[in-house]
Design an enzyme around this catalytic site. Structure first.
Site, PDB file in Angstrom:
ATOM      1  N   GLU A  37       0.843  -1.188   0.000  1.00 34.72           N
ATOM      2  CA  GLU A  37       0.000   0.000   0.000  1.00 34.72           C
ATOM      3  C   GLU A  37       0.881   1.242   0.000  1.00 34.72           C
ATOM      4  OE1 GLU A  37      -3.465   0.132  -0.293  1.00 34.72           O
ATOM      5  OE2 GLU A  37      -2.460   1.981  -0.871  1.00 34.72           O
ATOM      6  N   LYS A  44       8.442  -1.335  -1.974  1.00 33.29           N
ATOM      7  CA  LYS A  44       7.748  -0.612  -0.915  1.00 33.29           C
ATOM      8  C   LYS A  44       8.749  -0.045   0.095  1.00 33.29           C
ATOM      9  CE  LYS A  44       4.873   0.780   2.131  1.00 33.29           C
ATOM     10  NZ  LYS A  44       3.510   1.171   2.289  1.00 33.29           N
ATOM     11  N   LEU A  45       9.688  -0.884   0.539  1.00 32.99           N
ATOM     12  CA  LEU A  45      10.700  -0.406   1.483  1.00 32.99           C
ATOM     13  C   LEU A  45      11.514   0.722   0.859  1.00 32.99           C
ATOM     14  CD1 LEU A  45      12.189  -3.685   3.064  1.00 32.99           C
ATOM     15  CD2 LEU A  45      10.275  -2.295   3.829  1.00 32.99           C
ATOM     16  N   CYS A  57       5.484   3.835   9.301  1.00 33.58           N
ATOM     17  CA  CYS A  57       6.212   3.164   8.226  1.00 33.58           C
ATOM     18  C   CYS A  57       7.680   3.552   8.062  1.00 33.58           C
ATOM     19  CB  CYS A  57       5.502   3.390   6.899  1.00 33.58           C
ATOM     20  SG  CYS A  57       4.051   2.330   6.731  1.00 33.58           S
TER      21      CYS A  57
HETATM   22  C1  UDX Z   1      -0.201  -1.949   9.353  1.00 27.92           C
HETATM   23  C2  UDX Z   1       1.303  -1.816   9.379  1.00 27.92           C
HETATM   24  O1  UDX Z   1       1.666  -0.847  10.322  1.00 27.92           O
HETATM   25  C3  UDX Z   1       1.849  -1.431   8.036  1.00 27.92           C
HETATM   26  O2  UDX Z   1       3.236  -1.612   8.006  1.00 27.92           O
HETATM   27  C4  UDX Z   1       1.327  -2.322   6.996  1.00 27.92           C
HETATM   28  O3  UDX Z   1       1.761  -1.871   5.752  1.00 27.92           O
HETATM   29  C5  UDX Z   1      -0.171  -2.458   7.060  1.00 27.92           C
HETATM   30  O4  UDX Z   1      -0.574  -2.812   8.348  1.00 27.92           O
HETATM   31  P1  UDX Z   1      -2.011  -0.176   9.846  1.00 27.92           P
HETATM   32  O5  UDX Z   1      -3.241  -0.591   9.130  1.00 27.92           O
HETATM   33  O6  UDX Z   1      -1.758   1.286   9.944  1.00 27.92           O
HETATM   34  O7  UDX Z   1      -0.739  -0.693   9.101  1.00 27.92           O
HETATM   35  O8  UDX Z   1      -1.913  -0.907  11.255  1.00 27.92           O
HETATM   36  P2  UDX Z   1      -2.971  -0.975  12.426  1.00 27.92           P
HETATM   37  O9  UDX Z   1      -3.794   0.267  12.410  1.00 27.92           O
HETATM   38  O10 UDX Z   1      -2.231  -1.349  13.645  1.00 27.92           O
HETATM   39  O11 UDX Z   1      -3.942  -2.168  11.981  1.00 27.92           O
HETATM   40  C6  UDX Z   1      -3.658  -3.511  12.069  1.00 27.92           C
HETATM   41  C7  UDX Z   1      -4.898  -4.243  12.599  1.00 27.92           C
HETATM   42  O12 UDX Z   1      -4.690  -5.650  12.500  1.00 27.92           O
HETATM   43  C8  UDX Z   1      -5.243  -3.958  14.051  1.00 27.92           C
HETATM   44  O13 UDX Z   1      -6.544  -3.447  14.143  1.00 27.92           O
HETATM   45  C9  UDX Z   1      -5.114  -5.320  14.737  1.00 27.92           C
HETATM   46  O14 UDX Z   1      -6.060  -5.512  15.762  1.00 27.92           O
HETATM   47  C10 UDX Z   1      -5.323  -6.269  13.598  1.00 27.92           C
HETATM   48  N1  UDX Z   1      -4.760  -7.611  13.801  1.00 27.92           N
HETATM   49  C11 UDX Z   1      -3.462  -7.764  14.155  1.00 27.92           C
HETATM   50  C12 UDX Z   1      -5.556  -8.733  13.603  1.00 27.92           C
HETATM   51  O15 UDX Z   1      -6.734  -8.607  13.301  1.00 27.92           O
HETATM   52  N2  UDX Z   1      -5.011  -9.970  13.737  1.00 27.92           N
HETATM   53  C13 UDX Z   1      -3.719 -10.159  14.099  1.00 27.92           C
HETATM   54  O16 UDX Z   1      -3.256 -11.295  14.209  1.00 27.92           O
HETATM   55  C14 UDX Z   1      -2.923  -9.018  14.316  1.00 27.92           C
HETATM   56  C1  UDX Z   2       4.254   7.068   4.193  1.00 27.44           C
HETATM   57  C2  UDX Z   2       4.376   7.060   2.652  1.00 27.44           C
HETATM   58  O1  UDX Z   2       4.263   8.390   2.162  1.00 27.44           O
HETATM   59  C3  UDX Z   2       3.325   6.180   2.060  1.00 27.44           C
HETATM   60  O2  UDX Z   2       3.473   6.123   0.658  1.00 27.44           O
HETATM   61  C4  UDX Z   2       3.504   4.800   2.655  1.00 27.44           C
HETATM   62  O3  UDX Z   2       2.583   3.912   2.155  1.00 27.44           O
HETATM   63  C5  UDX Z   2       3.386   4.851   4.168  1.00 27.44           C
HETATM   64  O4  UDX Z   2       4.339   5.742   4.679  1.00 27.44           O
HETATM   65  P1  UDX Z   2       2.696   8.280   5.971  1.00 27.44           P
HETATM   66  O5  UDX Z   2       3.553   7.645   7.004  1.00 27.44           O
HETATM   67  O6  UDX Z   2       1.220   8.178   6.124  1.00 27.44           O
HETATM   68  O7  UDX Z   2       3.029   7.659   4.530  1.00 27.44           O
HETATM   69  O8  UDX Z   2       3.033   9.838   5.917  1.00 27.44           O
HETATM   70  P2  UDX Z   2       3.973  10.780   5.052  1.00 27.44           P
HETATM   71  O9  UDX Z   2       3.126  11.810   4.441  1.00 27.44           O
HETATM   72  O10 UDX Z   2       4.883  10.055   4.151  1.00 27.44           O
HETATM   73  O11 UDX Z   2       4.824  11.505   6.194  1.00 27.44           O
HETATM   74  C6  UDX Z   2       5.750  10.811   7.015  1.00 27.44           C
HETATM   75  C7  UDX Z   2       6.403  11.774   7.991  1.00 27.44           C
HETATM   76  O12 UDX Z   2       7.298  12.655   7.320  1.00 27.44           O
HETATM   77  C8  UDX Z   2       5.407  12.657   8.748  1.00 27.44           C
HETATM   78  O13 UDX Z   2       5.769  12.752  10.105  1.00 27.44           O
HETATM   79  C9  UDX Z   2       5.539  13.973   8.040  1.00 27.44           C
HETATM   80  O14 UDX Z   2       5.162  15.055   8.859  1.00 27.44           O
HETATM   81  C10 UDX Z   2       7.026  13.977   7.694  1.00 27.44           C
HETATM   82  N1  UDX Z   2       7.353  14.882   6.578  1.00 27.44           N
HETATM   83  C11 UDX Z   2       6.844  14.641   5.339  1.00 27.44           C
HETATM   84  C12 UDX Z   2       8.193  15.964   6.783  1.00 27.44           C
HETATM   85  O15 UDX Z   2       8.658  16.193   7.904  1.00 27.44           O
HETATM   86  N2  UDX Z   2       8.508  16.769   5.718  1.00 27.44           N
HETATM   87  C13 UDX Z   2       8.005  16.565   4.474  1.00 27.44           C
HETATM   88  O16 UDX Z   2       8.343  17.341   3.570  1.00 27.44           O
HETATM   89  C14 UDX Z   2       7.156  15.470   4.272  1.00 27.44           C
END
Ligand code: UDX
Ligand code: UDX
Length: 463
Positions: free
Chosen positions: A162, A221-222, A277
């Site tokens: 994503e 992605k990484l 992330c």
């Molecule tokens: C997470 C990761 O942080 C990100 O690196 C990855 O790309 C997508 O998943 P996010 O959706 O932001 O992103 O995480 P989070 O809001 O913590 O949601 C994960 C959910 O999975 C939680 O609601 C948790 O309860 C659930 N979960 C976790 C399960 O349902 N089963 C499990 O075994 C573990």
């Molecule tokens: C990031 C990636 O953008 C997204 O593509 C990936 O899937 C998940 O990780 P996100 O973590 O939601 O998304 O936020 P992002 O907008 O990338 O910002 C990351 C951090 O960098 C924030 O704390 C933001 O405030 C900071 N940031 C971003 C800066 O300090 N300066 C900038 O110019 C841009």
């Protein structure tokens, strides 16, 4: 294969919005989002969409549009897996807090649990899609588990990372720069890839849907996140130099950003990047590089994190030294706690680390954030395990009114770039603060000239 039933394990910041958009754009597909956390599912099902657990502009409307029609939120994981032809895994993969790789490798226990559960429940062939960001070659492990513990059914593994950013998730999902799908280069692999392509093709132009092998997809992605984070660390490194030389980092960013080879995005100097992330993905890259013996590659990427830690620490140190080398018992108001604007997510937010430093100096922190509540602030601080929970409670307070939060404060620190902060009656805030009244703008958000005219002692990152 035409997909008409999908399920997603994990109703978080990624799974929730992504499935809501798929449901809206594919009315012929039944989408079920499951999660172990019953409380979270209940919130997704709240009749008032203002109460769904993820705050994203525009998400409430999209959920309201499909929920109960072809979008369902449930805790019945086995049922949903059994029914689905295609299963997204979108559970969290935090950095390990124990054992080997502690503080660096991704903790894949939830991913493995999901794979085992899918293997146990499945009675027919299924496509399993890795949505969570994973270290390279996780698909291989998943495939082993599925093939060796299953009921003899066929699994195809795809990687579909994503790229949505929080705060703009809906927009990013509706018109993505690209959708990336990695799969195996076999007949079955190609069919599985096509099945997922067909879902996205309901609203994403074909030329924006890229297909690759599994390892390229996982590594892309990484790499994308590492490159973005590197830009922030690069501009943050320059911000410190600006402060010493009289240059202004916004002017420098503007000047270099107009070079089309560099571009103007991700050049905002800040108190440091946060979010679930960036740090995790770079640590993954570092860990993988080290495990292949590539020390220079590991060191190169690790420096992005080191710079980010330095930027956060430098911000808190500057507050202490500017406030006459002591903040003990002083009230310092934080405007913003979330890791960026337009989200209620606080994972790895710079605010947590700045607060932790200042509490070590016995400051009292007053927090105002439009979307983050006091319990979250406390649990973020407790998670660091720097001190007893009692002590975090004693040194923090939160307000639902920003003017109350700033009253009698010695200083204000801007930690998140919420738009509303720009619209405040700053004269009123100034009048209610102790003098001299300081502002430390960690986001370059406020107008320096205006703040100086009111009488604030104003300092912004990078100038
Ligand atoms: C997470 C990761 O942080 C990100 O690196 C990855 O790309 C997508 O998943 P996010 O959706 O932001 O992103 O995480 P989070 O809001 O913590 O949601 C994960 C959910 O999975 C939680 O609601 C948790 O309860 C659930 N979960 C976790 C399960 O349902 N089963 C499990 O075994 C573990
Ligand atoms: C990031 C990636 O953008 C997204 O593509 C990936 O899937 C998940 O990780 P996100 O973590 O939601 O998304 O936020 P992002 O907008 O990338 O910002 C990351 C951090 O960098 C924030 O704390 C933001 O405030 C900071 N940031 C971003 C800066 O300090 N300066 C900038 O110019 C841009």
């Amino acid at each position: 294969m035409r997909i008409t039933n999908v399920c997603c394990i994990g109703a978080g910041y990624v799974g929730g919005p992504t499935m809501a958009v798929i449901a809206q754009k594919c009315p012929h597909v039944k989408v079920t989002v499951v999660d172990l956390n019953a409380d979270r599912i209940a919130k997704w099902n709240d009749p008032d969409v203002d109460n769904i657990p993820v705050y994203e502009p525009g998400l409430g409307e999209i959920v309201a549009h499909s929920r109960g029609k072809n979008l369902f939120f449930s805790t019945e994981v086995d049922n949903a897996i059994d029914e689905a032809q295609l299963i997204f895994i979108s559970v969290n993969t935090p950095t390990k807090t124990y054992g080997s790789g502690k503080g660096m490798a991704a903790d894949l226990k939830y991913i493995e649990l999901c794979a085992r559960q899918i293997a146990r429940v499945s009675k027919g062939d299924k496509i399993v899609v890795e949505k969570s960001t994973l270290p390279v070659r996780t698909a291989e492990a998943n495939k082993n588990i599925l093939d060796n513990t299953g009921n003899g059914v066929q699994f195809q593994i795809l990687s579909n990372p994503e790229f949505l950013a929080e705060g703009t998730a809906v927009e990013d999902l509706l018109s993505p720069d690209r959708v990336l799908i990695g799969g195996e280069n076999t007949e079955e692999g190609k069919k599985a890839i096509q099945a997922l392509v067909d879902i996205y093709a309901n609203w994403v132009p074909k030329e924006r849907i890229l297909t690759t092998n599994l390892w390229s997809s996982e590594l892309s992605k990484l790499t994308a996140n590492a490159f973005l984070a590197q830009r922030v660390s690069s501009v943050n490194a320059i911000s410190e130099l600006c402060e010493k030389t009289g240059a202004n980092v916004s002017e420098v960013a503007n000047a270099i950003g107009m070079d089309s080879r560099i571009g103007n995005k991700f050049l905002k100097a800040s108190v440091g990047f946060g979010g679930s992330c960036f740090q995790k993905d770079i640590l993954n890259l570092v860990y993988i590089s080290k495990s292949f013996g590539l020390q220079e590659v590991a060191d190169y990427w690790e420096q992005v994190i080191i710079m980010n830690d330095h930027q956060k620490r430098r911000f808190s140190k500057n507050i202490v030294s500017t406030l006459y080398n002591t903040v003990a018992d002083k009230k310092i108001t934080f405007l913003g706690w979330a890791f960026k604007k337009d989200t209620n997510d606080t994972r790895e937010s710079a605010a947590i680390y700045v607060a932790d430093d200042l509490i070590n100096e016995q400051a009292n922190i007053a927090v105002y954030d439009p979307k983050v509540n006091y319990n979250q602030v406390l649990s973020d601080l407790d998670y660091l395990e720097t001190r007893a929970a009692e002590s975090n409670k004693k040194h923090t307070i939160s307000f639902s009114d920003p003017y109350e939060a700033c009253k009698n404060a010695h200083a204000i620190a801007v930690l998140t770039e919420w738009d509303e902060f720009k619209e405040y009656d700053w004269q009123r805030i100034y009048d209610a603060m102790l003098k001299p009244a300081f502002i430390f703008d960690g986001r370059n958000l406020l107008d320096a000239k205006k703040m100086n005219e009111i009488g604030f002692v104003f300092q912004a990152i990078g100038s």
